[in-house]
Scaffold this motif. Sequence first.
Motif, PDB file in Angstrom:
ATOM      1  N   GLY A 159      -3.876  -5.052   5.764  1.00 56.50           N
ATOM      2  CA  GLY A 159      -3.987  -3.944   5.981  1.00 56.50           C
ATOM      3  C   GLY A 159      -3.551  -3.160   7.851  1.00 56.50           C
ATOM      4  N   ILE A 160      -3.919  -4.188   9.157  1.00 59.48           N
ATOM      5  CA  ILE A 160      -4.007  -4.294   9.878  1.00 59.48           C
ATOM      6  C   ILE A 160      -2.771  -3.816  10.507  1.00 59.48           C
ATOM      7  CG2 ILE A 160      -4.576  -4.301  11.981  1.00 59.48           C
ATOM      8  CD1 ILE A 160      -6.985  -5.852  11.425  1.00 59.48           C
ATOM      9  N   GLY A 161      -1.823  -4.629  10.334  1.00 55.92           N
ATOM     10  CA  GLY A 161      -0.217  -4.763  10.502  1.00 55.92           C
ATOM     11  C   GLY A 161       0.538  -4.034   9.937  1.00 55.92           C
ATOM     12  N   ASP A 162      -0.084  -3.014   8.802  1.00 57.06           N
ATOM     13  CA  ASP A 162       0.973  -1.925   8.267  1.00 57.06           C
ATOM     14  C   ASP A 162      -0.157  -0.782   9.465  1.00 57.06           C
ATOM     15  OD1 ASP A 162       1.542  -2.776   5.771  1.00 57.06           O
ATOM     16  OD2 ASP A 162       0.514  -2.924   4.450  1.00 57.06           O
ATOM     17  N   VAL A 163      -0.756  -0.613   9.603  1.00 58.95           N
ATOM     18  CA  VAL A 163      -1.714   0.443   9.981  1.00 58.95           C
ATOM     19  C   VAL A 163      -0.409   0.348  11.714  1.00 58.95           C
ATOM     20  CG1 VAL A 163      -3.699   1.431  11.908  1.00 58.95           C
ATOM     21  CG2 VAL A 163      -4.117   0.661   9.617  1.00 58.95           C
ATOM     22  N   TYR A 164      -0.803  -0.525  12.064  1.00 56.99           N
ATOM     23  CA  TYR A 164       0.362  -0.553  13.095  1.00 56.99           C
ATOM     24  C   TYR A 164       1.767  -0.233  12.528  1.00 56.99           C
ATOM     25  CZ  TYR A 164       1.972  -2.364  17.499  1.00 56.99           C
ATOM     26  OH  TYR A 164       3.228  -2.057  18.503  1.00 56.99           O
TER      27      TYR A 164
END
Length: 100
Positions: free
Chosen positions: A51-56
């Motif tokens: 999810g953090i990667g998706d946010v980035y």
Amino acid sequence: MQDTTDRIRTWAVMRGLDDADPVKQMLKLMEEVGEVAAALARGDMAAVKDGIGDVYVVQTILSMQLGTSVEECASIAYEEIKDRKGDMVNGVFVKESDLV
């Protein structure tokens, strides 16, 4: 990290996302942030990382749509916080000007 960001940009351009509506991209960003929150609530660290990667990814594309870059935005934010003072309150950093 720069290589990954450049690959995200290329991916976005190949799909026409760089010219898409930034309002829709902002909605996508909120969706992804919600997924991070849900994963944290479940204690699912693999989903948190995804999810953090998706946010980035979404932030990178949103910045492109707005004619800037995620690097420029991060640099501006860092310059604003680099000398900030404050305290931890219930596990959250509170800047000095907001402490009562």
